[in-house]
Design a protein around this motif. Structure first.
Motif, mmCIF file in Angstrom:
data_model
loop_
_atom_site.group_PDB
_atom_site.id
_atom_site.type_symbol
_atom_site.label_atom_id
_atom_site.label_comp_id
_atom_site.label_asym_id
_atom_site.label_seq_id
_atom_site.Cartn_x
_atom_site.Cartn_y
_atom_site.Cartn_z
ATOM 1 N N ILE A 86 0.658 7.881 4.444
ATOM 2 C CA ILE A 86 -0.215 6.994 5.216
ATOM 3 C C ILE A 86 -1.577 7.007 4.548
ATOM 4 O O ILE A 86 -2.169 8.071 4.330
ATOM 5 N N MET A 87 -2.086 5.806 4.206
ATOM 6 C CA MET A 87 -3.416 5.664 3.641
ATOM 7 C C MET A 87 -4.219 4.715 4.524
ATOM 8 O O MET A 87 -3.667 3.969 5.351
ATOM 9 N N SER B 123 -7.506 -1.132 8.052
ATOM 10 C CA SER B 123 -6.066 -1.214 7.850
ATOM 11 C C SER B 123 -5.461 0.146 7.567
ATOM 12 O O SER B 123 -6.064 0.998 6.906
ATOM 13 N N LEU B 124 -4.232 0.301 8.057
ATOM 14 C CA LEU B 124 -3.414 1.459 7.718
ATOM 15 C C LEU B 124 -2.317 0.992 6.772
ATOM 16 O O LEU B 124 -1.723 -0.060 6.963
ATOM 17 N N ILE B 125 -2.060 1.818 5.741
ATOM 18 C CA ILE B 125 -1.062 1.489 4.725
ATOM 19 C C ILE B 125 0.012 2.565 4.747
ATOM 20 O O ILE B 125 -0.281 3.762 4.629
ATOM 21 N N TYR B 126 1.279 2.135 4.908
ATOM 22 C CA TYR B 126 2.401 3.062 4.982
ATOM 23 C C TYR B 126 3.342 2.812 3.799
ATOM 24 O O TYR B 126 3.515 1.674 3.358
ATOM 25 N N CYS B 127 3.988 3.851 3.293
ATOM 26 C CA CYS B 127 5.013 3.711 2.265
ATOM 27 C C CYS B 127 5.763 5.034 2.129
ATOM 28 O O CYS B 127 5.361 6.059 2.695
ATOM 29 N N ARG C 236 -13.435 2.590 0.081
ATOM 30 C CA ARG C 236 -12.540 3.444 -0.700
ATOM 31 C C ARG C 236 -11.228 3.659 0.045
ATOM 32 O O ARG C 236 -11.177 3.719 1.281
ATOM 33 N N LEU C 237 -10.159 3.728 -0.706
ATOM 34 C CA LEU C 237 -8.866 4.105 -0.143
ATOM 35 C C LEU C 237 -8.888 5.583 0.235
ATOM 36 O O LEU C 237 -9.376 6.419 -0.533
ATOM 37 N N GLU C 238 -8.352 5.871 1.422
ATOM 38 C CA GLU C 238 -8.315 7.261 1.888
ATOM 39 C C GLU C 238 -6.870 7.699 2.100
ATOM 40 O O GLU C 238 -6.032 6.902 2.546
ATOM 41 N N ILE C 239 -6.591 8.945 1.796
ATOM 42 C CA ILE C 239 -5.277 9.515 2.059
ATOM 43 C C ILE C 239 -5.324 10.183 3.429
ATOM 44 O O ILE C 239 -6.110 11.112 3.652
ATOM 45 N N ASP D 52 -0.962 -2.753 7.791
ATOM 46 C CA ASP D 52 -1.179 -3.169 9.175
ATOM 47 C C ASP D 52 -2.674 -3.138 9.467
ATOM 48 O O ASP D 52 -3.292 -2.073 9.478
ATOM 49 N N ASP D 53 -3.257 -4.316 9.671
ATOM 50 C CA ASP D 53 -4.687 -4.415 9.956
ATOM 51 C C ASP D 53 -4.891 -4.371 11.466
ATOM 52 O O ASP D 53 -4.346 -5.192 12.201
#
Length: 535
Positions: free
Chosen positions: A51-52, A57-61, A28-31, A82-83
């Motif tokens: 940041i999720m 992996s970390l997801i930034y936007c 699951r995607l986490e916030i 970024d994995d």
């Protein structure tokens, strides 16, 4: 006892459910962070410094729309995935990420970095599960050695391989390669192509392949299939062509041809080798030479041809052996071996040499002839020299001696000068139809002159022993000198050359990708960067 079993069952069930939930939660995607959070019931809007997390992996936007039930996020502005467990990082201006499939649809100014390799495009579908990244509206890849562009591409990050399709261009400081299909291995920097491939060097040399190529871009080693290399001075072709730039070495196999533009000479064979720095070449297997003149072509065949070229004429030569045969206009020759020395334009024939010119035949232990103004000028015969000419009614006029010099005009025998133990035998013919008699002459020096292929005059400088025999007194053996052999059946012809080797006809107007416009380069060549927001 029953209570204990129930408790154990409950514990095992609980552990199993906990493991399943952990696995589900891991997908699951986490916030992890956002300055503000709006919405609810399956939709959340994340604003500023988002940041999720998904698995490793970390997801930034800048902002995001998160659909928790579908496990999907739409990402806006300065997107970065970024994995932490592999070396791949990808950025863009906009993306859609599916946590269930791990598919990221990245759009606008996309940059994927995998160690020393960087991919730029505006449309990228990246599957994190398989490590496959696909672009479909032009893309560019850069590393420490090369820049590659194409309209479509597939980057398989797990095996370090990129497949480029449609209008592919590979560029580095030394070469530009173009094809429609190219496989690039990012670790070894090796490029392989399919079908038509064109390469242009920084010096203007052209390298072409009709059936694909291999290019080691770091070691500068090439292999072409049905390919040729063309420079200002030469064209080298082979169905398989190998080129090592560092060693300055070419090797061609099957239907080989080497054209020297400067000297108008083309060589054909089954296998060829060329050392460019030494200007030295070897051609094996039914070798054929064509020397192109303004009005004629000299043809020569042998099993092996060796050529040493260079700026200094004293160092230049051509060797042909064994079983050498040549033709030019009415001139033909054969011997076991031949050497052409450029310094004095002399051809040396060794081991049972024979020359034919129109109706004449000359033999000796060795024959050298001089080329002047693209024609044979003189022939020098040493030891057991023997010349034969056939007249209009089939008689064989003969002359022999220790040493002989033949003079030619437009490849026609003009004069023979015999020195030492000269003997001649020629038929006196009236009106080119009737034999009047047979002249025999022994003399230290004899000069025989010709007109239109027949003897017109004989002279001598020392008192000769001469005799004349009328036809009715001819006896067996009178009509030939000792050693006479007419070898017309050995005379090479153009059919002989064609039977020996017929060069493969190649398309000299080959299609070139350099005649087409290149694919439009994606970011970062674009100065204008579009920023997408969730407004």
């Amino acid at each position: 006892m029953t209570n204990i079993r129930i408790i154990l069952f409950c514990l095992l069930t609980s552990l199993s459910l906990s493991k399943t939930m952990a696995q589900e939660n891991n997908s699951r995607l986490e916030i992890l962070q956002a300055d503000s959070l709006l919405g609810g019931k399956g939709f959340e809007r994340l604003i500023t410094d988002v940041i999720m997390k998904h698995k490793s992996s970390l997801i930034y936007c800048d902002s995001a729309h998160f659909y928790s039930e579908e496990n999907i996020a739409k990402l806006f502005g300065n997107v970065k995935i970024d994995d932490k467990q592999d070396s791949v990082t990808v950025t863009s201006r906009y993306a859609e990420y599916d946590g269930d499939t791990q598919l990221a649809l990245l759009r606008n100014n996309v940059v994927l970095v995998n160690e020393g390799t960087t991919l730029y495009t505006d449309f990228l579908d990246y599957n994190r599960a398989t490590g496959e990244a696909i672009y479909f509206n032009s893309g560019m890849v850069k590393d420490s050695t090369n820049v590659l562009t194409s309209e479509k591409g597939l980057y398989e990050t797990k095996i370090e391989k990129i497949t480029f399709n449609k209008k592919v261009v590979l560029e580095n400081p030394d070469y530009t390669m173009k094809s429609n299909t190219l496989y690039y291995y990012t670790t070894t920097k090796i490029a392989e192509t399919e079908k038509l491939t064109n390469i242009l060097s920084k010096d203007g040399n052209k390298l072409n392949a009709q059936k694909g190529s291999f290019y080691d871009t770091e070691n500068k080693i090439f292999r072409f299939y049905d390919g040729d290399v063309e420079s200002d001075n030469s064209v080298v072709y082979g169905e398989t062509l190998f080129f090592d730039e560092k060693a300055q070495y070419y090797e061609a196999k099957k239907n080989v041809s080497i054209l020297n533009k400067e000297r108008n000479v083309e060589v054909f064979g089954d296998e060829g080798k060329y050392w460019e720095d030494r200007q030295y070449s070897e051609v094996y297997g039914n070798a054929l030479v064509r020397k192109y003149f303004e009005t004629d072509t000299l043809l020569m065949i042998a099993d092996t041809l060796i050529t040493q070229d260079g700026e200094n004429a004293d160092e230049k030569y051509t060797l042909a052996y064994p079983n050498m045969r040549l033709i030019k206009s009415e001139l033909a020759g054969r011997s076991d071996s031949m050497a052409y020395i450029y310094a004095d334009s002399t051809v040396h024939l060794y081991s049972d040499p024979v020359l034919w010119s129109n109706k004449s035949q000359i033999t000796a232990d060795s024959i050298n002839f001089l080329i002047a103004n693209q024609e044979i000028d003189r022939a020098f015969l040493r030891n057991n020299a023997f010349a034969i000419t056939r007249d209009t009614i089939g008689n064989f006029n003969q002359i022999k001696g220790r040493k002989m010099t033949g003079y030619f005009i437009e490849s026609e025998m003009d004069k023979l000068d015999v020195e030492g133990n000269g003997e001649s035998l020629y038929f006196a013919v009236e009106n080119d139809t009737t034999i009047k008699g047979l002249n025999k002459l022994l003399c230290g020096r004899i000069i025989m002159e010709f007109k239109e292929g027949t003897v017109s005059r004989i002279s001598h400088t020392i008192k000769p022993e001469a005799s004349f025999t009328p036809p009715h007194l001819f006896e067996e053996g009178d009509q030939s000198l000792e050693g006479f052999t007419w070898r017309a059946d050995e005379r090479p012809s153009r059919k002989t050359i064609n039977d020996w080797r017929t060069p493969k006809i190649r398309d000299k107007n080959r299609y070139s990708f350099f005649d087409e416009p290149d694919v439009k380069l994606p970011y970062p060549e674009n100065d204008e960067i579009q920023i997408i927001t969730d407004n």
